[in-house]
Design a protein around this motif. Sequence first.
Motif, PDB file in Angstrom:
ATOM      1  N   PRO A  83      40.899   2.960  65.398  1.00  0.00           N
ATOM      2  CA  PRO A  83      39.882   2.892  67.083  1.00  0.00           C
ATOM      3  C   PRO A  83      39.693   4.136  67.257  1.00  0.00           C
ATOM      4  O   PRO A  83      39.101   4.157  68.222  1.00  0.00           O
ATOM      5  N   ALA A  98      50.739   3.496  69.925  1.00  0.00           N
ATOM      6  CA  ALA A  98      48.920   3.550  70.908  1.00  0.00           C
ATOM      7  C   ALA A  98      48.681   3.360  71.899  1.00  0.00           C
ATOM      8  O   ALA A  98      47.858   4.557  72.473  1.00  0.00           O
ATOM      9  N   GLU A  99      49.681   2.709  72.898  1.00  0.00           N
ATOM     10  CA  GLU A  99      49.182   3.433  74.514  1.00  0.00           C
ATOM     11  C   GLU A  99      49.756   4.758  75.061  1.00  0.00           C
ATOM     12  O   GLU A  99      48.596   5.691  75.370  1.00  0.00           O
ATOM     13  N   LEU A 152      48.583  -3.595  61.185  1.00  0.00           N
ATOM     14  CA  LEU A 152      49.302  -3.391  62.141  1.00  0.00           C
ATOM     15  C   LEU A 152      48.744  -1.746  62.316  1.00  0.00           C
ATOM     16  O   LEU A 152      48.093  -1.427  63.546  1.00  0.00           O
ATOM     17  N   GLU A 160      55.971  -4.897  66.574  1.00  0.00           N
ATOM     18  CA  GLU A 160      55.068  -5.168  66.962  1.00  0.00           C
ATOM     19  C   GLU A 160      54.689  -3.861  68.976  1.00  0.00           C
ATOM     20  O   GLU A 160      53.775  -3.487  69.049  1.00  0.00           O
ATOM     21  N   LYS A 170      46.267   6.644  73.365  1.00  0.00           N
ATOM     22  CA  LYS A 170      45.224   6.973  73.800  1.00  0.00           C
ATOM     23  C   LYS A 170      45.129   8.018  75.144  1.00  0.00           C
ATOM     24  O   LYS A 170      44.151   8.602  75.352  1.00  0.00           O
ATOM     25  N   GLU A 193      45.038  -1.442  62.210  1.00  0.00           N
ATOM     26  CA  GLU A 193      44.509  -1.516  63.468  1.00  0.00           C
ATOM     27  C   GLU A 193      44.551  -1.299  64.634  1.00  0.00           C
ATOM     28  O   GLU A 193      43.381  -1.089  66.057  1.00  0.00           O
ATOM     29  N   LYS A 194      45.985  -0.920  64.964  1.00  0.00           N
ATOM     30  CA  LYS A 194      46.137  -0.022  66.293  1.00  0.00           C
ATOM     31  C   LYS A 194      45.974   1.095  66.828  1.00  0.00           C
ATOM     32  O   LYS A 194      45.813   1.947  67.901  1.00  0.00           O
ATOM     33  N   LEU A 195      46.900   2.241  65.378  1.00  0.00           N
ATOM     34  CA  LEU A 195      46.540   3.109  65.627  1.00  0.00           C
ATOM     35  C   LEU A 195      45.525   4.402  64.570  1.00  0.00           C
ATOM     36  O   LEU A 195      45.630   5.880  64.397  1.00  0.00           O
ATOM     37  N   ILE A 219      54.607  -0.134  67.728  1.00  0.00           N
ATOM     38  CA  ILE A 219      53.293   0.510  67.566  1.00  0.00           C
ATOM     39  C   ILE A 219      52.820   0.120  68.529  1.00  0.00           C
ATOM     40  O   ILE A 219      51.914   1.021  68.654  1.00  0.00           O
ATOM     41  N   ASP A 220      52.735  -0.685  69.022  1.00  0.00           N
ATOM     42  CA  ASP A 220      52.249  -1.018  70.705  1.00  0.00           C
ATOM     43  C   ASP A 220      52.550   0.623  71.779  1.00  0.00           C
ATOM     44  O   ASP A 220      51.223   0.677  72.090  1.00  0.00           O
TER      45      ASP A 220
END
Length: 385
Positions: free
Chosen positions: A16, A378-379, A8, A371, A382, A11-13, A374-375
Amino acid sequence: MTRIIWHLIKEKLILPFLDIDLKYYDLGIKHRDETDDKVTVESAYAIKEFGVGVKCATITPNAARVKEYNLKQQWKSPNGTIRSILDGTVFRKPIIIKNIPPAVRKWKKPIIIGRHAYGDIYKDVEIVVDGPGTAEIVFTPEGGGEKTILKIYDFKGKGVIMGMHNTEKSIRSFAQSCINYALSEKVDLWFGAKDTISKQYHGFFRDVFAEEVERVRDKFGQAGIHYRYLLIDDAVAQVIKSEGGMLWACMNYDGDVMSDMVATGFGSLGLMTSVLVSPDGKFEYEAAHGTVMRHYYEHLKGKPTSTNSIASIFAWTGAISKRGELDNTPDVIRFAKTLESVVIQTVESGIMTKDLMLIAEPPVTKYALTEEFIDAVAERLKKAI
């Protein structure tokens, strides 16, 4: 569970935001078993080649895990193997977050654990004896000469024997690494052992440390820091009563235990960074905690988990920041520091996993699932990039 978190985070932090060439070594227990643990050795030499590595928490199998995974044997700790090859020192430092107060009320500043990363029980040999007999230590000098034989014990029945070692080279490297780290951080250096009982083994560590500190006495004075040697039990008592703000150098097993105590005292094992530093300047970053087995079994049942990913995220940021430092790429360093700030801001805003929710002040009434946390990071990331 940490393998799931690892995926995770990547792929997310990480992926990208960074164009990064990752050399991957699968240290999952099944793959280590399939390769007779050669993959662990390969990963250690890759760190020597490339200079920086980041490692997920891994299983050191006990008898139950051998049966569960149908392994060939109880493989040794992969961390121990990597430490031995790199001959490094592990430095563990708590992550300070405003709304996660230390369980030890006096602690105000980080307590850094410097753990010797070679030898002792992590490179031991062991025998279970089935009946009466004599156990001895035998040293045979290279090239001939008289053997030294010391009796350990006359067994009258069943028992167990352990033989362990260390080397002057490794101990001296350990002392030098701790001294350099203390000077760079401008913090006092403590070292604790039990030389009153182990007059030669522990006494050897004490003497090497004293010699190395004496070489830099002037530098310590210029930095305004001090060196203290304490018996390990006294060191534990003094640490609990202190405000923190020191580097506590520990022998291998002591460092294993005390880093968990310090991490828990500062809030959670999920809030502890860990970096292995070799004498020639190679770095391996990881979380200080284990694989969170209990949560993984819940995950396999399809049940939601709330596993703290912060230490694993900081393993990545530590490695990325060091890579940027070595490559002179300030944008890479900036990204790593931004991600760390975003993680702390997320927790301070009240979004955290269950382990932190239980100790947060002011209290929060809801925790984030694995998750979800982590989401949330991630937000925020960004928006911050």
